[in-house]
Design an enzyme around this catalytic site. Structure first.
Site, PDB file in Angstrom:
ATOM      1  CE  LYS A 219    -109.459 -54.940  20.969  1.00 35.89           C
ATOM      2  NZ  LYS A 219    -108.170 -54.631  20.295  1.00 35.89           N
TER       3      LYS A 219
ATOM      4  CB  SER B 185    -109.453 -52.929  17.137  1.00 34.66           C
ATOM      5  OG  SER B 185    -108.481 -53.642  17.882  1.00 34.66           O
TER       6      SER B 185
ATOM      7  CB  SER C 170    -105.637 -52.349  18.198  1.00 37.96           C
ATOM      8  OG  SER C 170    -105.997 -52.592  16.860  1.00 37.96           O
TER       9      SER C 170
END
Length: 458
Positions: free
Chosen positions: A82, A160, A184
């Site tokens: 990420k 996220s 997330s």
């Protein structure tokens, strides 16, 4: 009504890939080439690739396997990050347009370096909600990766850690790392039918990881199996002897389910029914299922609804210099509004939240008393993308609804594993979240391994 499970086959996970390296039926360079070919078939999953580094690492791994000296059980396995993690030579955008041209990181984040030394092949940086501040995964700057199991129409990936979840679900990489401040990792894992592990906040180093809310931030993997998450945990925790990946039996293992959570009308029927089916399977394998209220979990839900989200003032404090600058105009308007909403958050309310958090953490540990808490990961399946892009009010309502059942675990620092629990009538995955008190990550992962094994049986 029951639905088929979306469990990904163990033959597709990272440890199976490493077994192929060991047998000589594949090698890290070939695996990397195949992975890069799949990247070209999807849109908006990766923000950047580090192909030169990846091939260098893959060739080194291939030499180690040929010599019979792998650096770890996951040597040569591709991993994606990420874009909150520093990867040397790549800018860390945090999904924000204002950080597109930031100076590339000079050093790997601590966890990136640990897994690189274990031989894993870093292939690139995955997409996310701007600053990791949404549970839906939409990003107007870098695009929104589509949920690969949304065949009827484009659906959200969850956030996220959107790109990380899609990269695993779409078969691009077997493991991708994410961050989790309010859900997330667990939310996109549930929406995409993969495994997501939110670790306790202090289990893994956050050095070199772009923050959101210092009290609540955690990191963890999205994987195709619990055993892969355990293998990652072995490396990051420095266990020189790999954990036994043979699942233990569930006989006598206690799981606590609050019926009022399942009976809430906001929980979609497929989510509830699939979780109940899973509980029935666990019970047939000897698990003890306690169906009774959890006062601590209910009190935490109520606290968040009445007092607000602890992460909001912490995120505002982090980003206030940006919000007070002209560059704020370049932010996603929805993220900017959410950050700005905490500008007047009362200090007394923040202190009360910190105090209540400490009290409720102890209360839930005492309540569980060795049991694991089971809830749905999310109350609903992945919603369609287009309406959320078009309607700001719908976006706000859906974001809050999506985060509702993961926020308590974040506030209480409960490590949690989201497992696929089934699908709805359209084939959209649902998730089951197993949580434990803070610091009991390894015990949780071992229990999740046993649960997964039971659910995989015909």
């Amino acid at each position: 009504m029951s639905y088929a499970s979306p469990q990904l086959p163990l033959e597709a996970d990272a440890l199976a890939m490493a077994d192929a390296f060991a047998s000589g039926s594949s090698d890290p360079v070939k695996a990397l080439e195949e992975m890069l070919a799949r990247v070209a078939e999807v849109d908006d999953v990766f923000i950047s690739l580090c192909s030169a580094r990846a091939f260098r690492e893959a060739h080194s791994s291939a030499a180690r396997w040929k010599a019979g000296q792998p650096a770890s059980a996951l040597d040569g396995v591709p991993i994606a990050w990420k874009d909150m993690f520093d990867v040397a030579g790549s800018p860390t955008t945090a999904g924000a347009a204002v950080r597109r041209d930031i100076t590339p990181a000079l050093l790997d984040a601590n966890v990136v370096g640990l897994l690189a030394r274990a031989g894993m092949v870093s292939v690139g940086k995955t997409n996310l909600s701007e600053f990791a501040y949404s549970g839906l995964g939409l990003n107007p700057h870098f695009g929104t990766p589509h949920n690969p199991v949304g065949f009827d129409q484009p659906r959200i990936p969850g956030g996220s850690s959107s790109g990380s979840a899609v990269a695993v679900a779409a078969g691009i990489v077997p493991i991708a790392m994410g961050t989790d401040t309010a859900g997330s990792i667990r939310i996109p894992a549930a929406f995409n039918g993969v495994v997501g592990f939110r670790s306790s906040c202090r289990r893994y180093s956050r050095e070199g990881v772009f923050p959101l809310a210092h009290t609540l931030d955690s990191v963890g993997p999205l994987t195709r199996s619990v055993r892969d998450a355990l293998a990652i945990d072995d490396i990051l925790c420095g266990r020189t002897k790999s954990t036994s990946l043979i699942p233990r039996g569930l006989a006598g293992q206690r799981f606590w389910v609050d019926p009022s959570v399942l009976d809430d009308p906001r929980v979609e029927p497929a989510v509830r029914d699939n979780l109940l089916n899973c509980l029935s399977v666990l019970k047939t394998h000897g698990a003890q299922i306690d169906l009774r209220p959890s006062p601590a979990f209910q009190a935490t839900l109520h606290l968040i609804e009445q007092q607000g989200w602890l992460g909001a003032p912490e995120a505002f404090a982090l980003h206030q210099p940006l919000l007070d600058s002209e560059a704020a105009a370049r932010l996603d308007p929805r993220v900017r509004r959410r950050l700005e909403s905490a500008r007047t958050f009362p200090a007394s309310q923040l202190v009360n939240l910190y105090s209540a958090r400490d009290r409720l953490q102890q209360q839930i540990a005492d309540e569980l008393d060795g049991a694991f808490l089971i809830t749905p990961s999310v109350s609903h399946v992945a919603p369609p993308l287009a309406p959320l892009e078009a309607d700001d009010e719908l976006f706000v309502r859906t974001n809050l609804a999506t985060l509702r059942l993961t926020m308590p675990g974040s506030l209480l620092d409960l490590p949690g594993v989201s497992l696929p629990s089934g699908c709805d009538a359209l084939g959209l995955p649902t998730g089951m979240l197993i949580s434990a008190p803070a610091g009991e990550d390894f015990r949780l992962l071992r229990a999740a391994l046993a649960v997964e094994a039971a659910l995989r049986q015909p």
